[in-house]
Structure formats: structure tokens, C-alpha cells
Design an enzyme around this catalytic site. Structure first.
Site, short mmCIF file in Angstrom:
data_model
loop_
_atom_site.label_atom_id
_atom_site.label_comp_id
_atom_site.label_asym_id
_atom_site.label_seq_id
_atom_site.Cartn_x
_atom_site.Cartn_y
_atom_site.Cartn_z
N THR A 96 0.74 -1.18 -0.06
CA THR A 96 -0.01 -0.05 0.15
C THR A 96 0.87 1.07 -0.01
OG1 THR A 96 -1.27 -1.35 1.32
CG2 THR A 96 -1.90 0.89 1.16
N HIS B 117 13.31 -19.27 21.24
CA HIS B 117 13.38 -18.09 22.24
C HIS B 117 11.84 -17.80 22.38
CE1 HIS B 117 11.98 -13.82 22.20
NE2 HIS B 117 13.29 -13.71 22.78
N ASN B 118 10.78 -17.93 21.37
CA ASN B 118 9.60 -17.52 21.48
C ASN B 118 8.80 -18.58 22.48
OD1 ASN B 118 9.86 -15.40 19.77
ND2 ASN B 118 8.07 -15.56 19.03
N LYS C 40 0.33 -16.51 18.21
CA LYS C 40 0.71 -16.40 16.75
C LYS C 40 1.25 -17.83 16.05
CE LYS C 40 0.69 -11.89 15.95
NZ LYS C 40 1.37 -10.94 16.20
N LYS D 62 15.08 -18.42 17.06
CA LYS D 62 14.22 -17.51 17.37
C LYS D 62 12.58 -18.24 17.87
CE LYS D 62 11.92 -13.39 17.63
NZ LYS D 62 10.39 -13.56 17.62
N GLU E 249 9.68 -17.91 25.96
CA GLU E 249 9.01 -16.77 26.33
C GLU E 249 7.47 -17.30 26.73
OE1 GLU E 249 6.61 -13.53 23.58
OE2 GLU E 249 9.03 -13.65 23.28
N TYR E 250 6.71 -18.02 26.12
CA TYR E 250 5.58 -18.67 26.48
C TYR E 250 5.75 -19.19 27.82
CZ TYR E 250 3.03 -18.92 22.02
OH TYR E 250 2.07 -18.58 20.56
N VAL F 135 7.31 -9.16 6.22
CA VAL F 135 5.72 -9.17 5.83
C VAL F 135 5.36 -10.38 6.63
CG1 VAL F 135 5.80 -8.08 3.72
CG2 VAL F 135 5.96 -10.61 3.88
N LYS F 136 4.01 -10.67 6.80
CA LYS F 136 3.40 -11.67 7.52
C LYS F 136 4.15 -13.14 7.10
CE LYS F 136 -1.01 -13.26 8.94
NZ LYS F 136 -1.60 -14.31 8.35
N SER G 181 13.61 -10.19 17.98
CA SER G 181 12.88 -10.07 19.00
C SER G 181 13.29 -8.79 19.90
CB SER G 181 13.24 -11.06 20.08
OG SER G 181 12.56 -11.24 21.25
N GLY G 182 11.98 -8.31 20.47
CA GLY G 182 12.04 -7.11 21.35
C GLY G 182 10.96 -6.37 21.31
#
Length: 483
Positions: free
Chosen positions: A35, A187-188, A261, A184, A191-192, A75-76, A129-130
Site C-alpha cells: 500500500t 526463544h518464543n 501467533k 527464534k 517466552e511462552y 511481512v506476515k 525479538s524485542g
């Protein structure tokens, strides 16, 4: 024309903040967004007067880049990344570099590295991350992919990353293929686990100890000044003190259904694929899915009854027990995460630097804590360490926390307080330190009903036996395999 050091596609919050971070470190950045209005808004808004070049087509973006061209995609995850790569490939020359900075699933990064290298291009799949603030002020960056690409990106990534006390950047090369995105993902997952453990400590304080939000805020404030000093404990301290417009604690008004996610789920699935017991992170993922079943839980609460929580004893001492239980559970979570990385490194041929990974997580990222410095020391001392629980520091910590940990889990169970992560951590510890588990009976079951065979303690490993348990089974045995 070609005067930008790097290009970035995707101007959502993380993308914008990374661009501003790069620019503030002296880099000129060309930007593009599908966009195009977003490009104009950014260049004339937050990016006004800065060394940022707004472009309205992918071709224009590429024309603005110095060689070898470096294009970062924000992007996603999934198909959108492949679509952008498809657009870029015909416009790039041999040796140009595509960087995926989103939360991509590591098998995608393995595939993209291979496909792009076959076309003469280089690929980096990097975890960042951050959150928003980290992207702007210094995130933790975990790059992997084409080894040849790293020297071209090293200065940019290390300049913009968070730094630990001595100035060391929280960014280094992780390894080949999907290694960056795998690290990563873990890491997530951790984090959970960290968040779920903190939530369980909060629930015990609230429902068993009957503490006010101000009292809980005070406890987390004190914890953050000791060995639990971390970003997540720090923000818990702040959240518990935050009041809504009517003076009531805001967190009390937030609906108790957690979203996700997918990275925690991927970590749990990877652990099943690798045959690694990642029980704490698994429970943390399931805890979110159970929380999401809000309507079912409300109905169940009218039908199913448990004990009414009632605390008797020294509250101050119990809070100290709770602190130790949280710390011990956290050790287990990281120990499990590191075992998973070790197994994956073996399977995929990655040369992971485990101390270096702890250092990358030491600043900038969501799980940053002083605790990670101890993990780095453990792997510096013994790079071949098979489990963090066997390191002298962590062994001493978990053993000295053990009584408190058991008291907390027992009190929670007795009073009907839900502590899936804390209790599974204790169960893992008890299983791991046990030289004989009841799996001998389990193997007998398997051999009885399916002739799956078993090994014997009085014979060498690798010899398999089958017993005709009923006298009717004959001598045929099933082959042995590990799923």
C-alpha cells in the site's frame, strides 16, 4: 541512483522501527510497502528529514540499492514472504541478498536458503525479538541462512542490535539454513513458558494468599531486584500497579482468553518431532488454548467444584518459597529449550554456539534477564554440556530451591490452584534425575499386545527380545522402530 545501504519491504510497526533504527546508525534505507500510501505517510511523517528513500515499486526499490543489494522483508510469515521473494528474484543479480525478518517457520527458511542459493542469490532468515520498542532502540537479532551473506550484513545488524553491559552486540551468526529462525522459535517458546510461570505465581498470590494488587506489585518489584531480574518480571511489576480510570487495577478487567501467533506451538511440535520432552513449553501452549475455551470454562465452573483455597502458615515465607519455585521452574524451561536446540543442530547439521545464543538473548529481547548470563557462563565452561541442570551453578540452585518448589506445587494442588507449568517442571526434574523409570512395564505392555520386543538389563543394548506372554502368541515379533 543506487545510494541506499539496504532496502526494506513492509512498513508495519516493526518494519518502520527497524528502518528508523538503521537510519539513526548512519545507514541510508530505501523502503517499499504494497500500500504505497504507507510509504508516503512514513517518509513525510516519522521519517521526515532522514536518510530514507521512499519507493513506489519493487523495481524502484532495487534500483536504489548499492551492490550487493540487500533487501529485508518484514511481512506476515508464510505465503506472503514467498510472494515477495518471487517479485524480487528476477530483479536481482548473482550475490544479492534477501533477508526475511519475520517470524517464519524454520522449515520455510531451510527451503528458501536452498532455492535462492540454486539461483545464485543469498538468503538470511533472521529472528528479531524485542517488540516495537526493541526494533526501534535495539532488538536481539538471530540471523541464519547463507554463510556468505553474513559479512555483508554483520555491521548493519550488530550496529542496530541491543548491547550487553560491555558493549557486545546481542546479534551474531547462528548457523546455516533455518538455524536463525529455529533459535527464534525456541526463544518464543521459552517466552511462552516464562509468561505462564509468572501468571501461575500471580494466581497463587491472588487466589491462595489473598494479596491485593499493590502487594503483588511490591513483591514483583523486589523479585526484579534479585536473581529473577528480567524484562517479563519488570513489566509484571508495572502491569500490577496500573490503575484504570476508576482507580481499579486494569489487569483485573482484561478478559482471560490468551491469543497466540503460533511460534510456541511450532516449538512444541518440533520437540515431538525431535523426541525431546519440552513439557513446560508444551503446557504453556496448552494453557493458552484452555484459556481460549472461556465459554466452556464458565459453564464448567457452575458444575464442577474443587476445594476452596485456604492458606494457613507464614505468608512471607511462602512468598519466598514461591520465588524459589518460579526460579527452579524457569531453569527447567531453559534446560529443555537448550536440549531441543542440541538435537535439532544434530539433525540439520547446524553448528550452534549455545553460549552465544544466551548472549544474544541477554539484551533487547522479551526473555532478556540476568539469568541468561549464567547460561552463557555454563556453556563457556563446557560447550558440550548436555543439560543445563548438570552445570554446577544450576544444579546448586535447583537443589537449594527443591523444598520450596515442592511446597508450592503441593499447596497449589491441595487448594485447587491451576499450576500446569510449575508442576510439569517439577515432574521433569524428578523424571530426569531418576535412573529407573517405569517404562520397563510399558515395554512389557507393548510386547504383550503388539509383539514390539524389548531390551533386557542383563544383556547388551541393541539386542531385542520377545516373550510369548500367553502361550498363544507364537514366535513372530514386530520390527522395532522409533516414531
Amino acid at each position: 541512483m543506487s545510494n541506499a545501504d539496504i532496502g526494506l519491504i513492509g512498513l508495519a510497526v516493526m518494519g518502520e522501527n527497524l528502518v528508523l533504527n538503521m537510519e539513526s546508525h548512519g545507514y541510508t534505507v530505501a523502503v517499499f510497502n504494497r500500500t504505497t500510501q504507507k510509504v508516503d505517510d512514513f517518509v513525510n511523517g516519522r521519517g521526515k528529514g532522514k536518510n530514507i528513500i521512499g519507493t513506489h515499486t519493487v523495481e524502484e526499490l532495487i534500483q536504489n540499492l548499492k551492490s550487493p543489494r540487500k533487501v529485508m522483508i518484514m511481512v506476515k510469515a508464510g505465503n506472503p514472504v514467498d510472494k515477495v521473494i518471487e517479485q524480487l528474484v528476477p530483479l536481482l543479480d548473482k550475490g544479492d541478498i534477501i533477508i526475511d525478518g519475520g517470524n517464519s517457520h524454520f522449515p520455510d527458511s531451510i527451503r528458501r536458503t536452498k532455492e535462492l542459493e540454486e539461483k545464485g542469490l543469498l538468503f538470511i532468515g533472521t529472528g528479531v525479538s524485542g517488540g516495537e520498542e526493541g526494533a526501534l532502540k535495539g532488538p536481539s537479532i538471530m540471523p541464519g541462512g547463507s554463510n556468505e551473506a553474513w559479512p555483508h550484513l554483520k555491521s548493519i545488524f550488530q550496529d542496530i542490535s541491543a548491547k550487553v553491559e560491555d558493549g557486545t552486540p546481542c546479534c551474531d551468526w547462528v548457523g546455516e539454513g533455518g538455524a536463525g529462525h529455529f533459535v527464534k522459535m525456541v526463544h518464543n517458546g521459552i517466552e511462552y513458558g516464562d509468561m505462564q510461570l509468572i501468571c501461575e505465581a500471580y494466581q497463587i498470590m491472588k487466589d491462595l494468599l489473598g494479596m491485593s494488587y499493590d502487594e503483588m506489585h511490591q513483591v514483583f518489584k523486589e523479585w526484579n531486584e534479585g536473581e529473577l531480574d528480567s524484562y517479563l518480571v519488570e513489566i509484571t511489576r508495572d502491569i500490577l500497579a496500573y490503575k484504570d480510570d476508576d482507580g481499579q487495577p486494569l489487569v483485573e478487567k482484561i478478559l482471560d482468553t490468551a491469543g497466540q501467533k503460533g511460534t510456541g506451538k511450532w516449538t512444541a511440535i518440533a520437540s515431538l518431532d525431535q523426541g525431546v520432552p519440552l513439557t513446560l513449553i508444551g503446557e504453556a501452549v496448552y494453557a493458552r488454548t484452555l484459556s481460549a475455551m472461556k465459554d466452556d470454562r464458565v459453564e464448567a465452573s457452575k458444575i464442577l467444584k474443587g476445594p476452596k483455597p485456604k492458606f494457613e502458615g507464614d505468608k512471607k515465607q511462602f512468598i519466598e518459597d514461591l520465588r524459589k519455585a518460579l526460579y527452579a521452574s524457569k531453569i527447567v524451561s531453559y534446560a529443555q529449550g537448550y536440549v531441543l536446540m542440541r538435537y535439532a543442530a544434530e539433525e540439520y547439521g547446524w553448528n550452534l554456539n549455545y553460549g552465544g545464543i544466551a548472549l544474544m538473548w541477554r539484551g533487547g529481547c522479551i526473555i532478556r534477564s540476568i539469568f541468561l548470563g549464567k547460561i552463557k557462563e555454563a556453556f563457556d565452561k563446557n560447550p558440550k554440556l548436555t543439560n543445563l541442570l548438570l552445570d554446577d551453578f544450576f544444579k546448586e540452585k535447583i537443589e537449594s530451591s527443591q523444598d520450596s518448589w515442592r511446597k508450592v506445587v503441593a499447596a497449589a494442588a491441595t487448594n485447587g490452584i491451576w499450576v500446569p507449568a510449575m508442576s510439569t517442571a517439577l515432574n521433569y526434574f524428578d523424571g530426569y534425575r531418576n535412573d529407573r523409570l517405569p517404562a520397563n512395564l510399558l515395554q512389557a505392555h507393548r510386547d504383550y499386545f503388539g509383539a514390539h520386543t524389548y531390551e533386557r538389563v542383563d544383556k547388551p543394548r541393541g539386542e531385542f527380545f520377545h516373550t510369548n506372554w500367553t502361550g498363544r502368541g507364537g514366535k513372530t515379533a514386530s520390527s522395532t522402530y522409533n516414531a
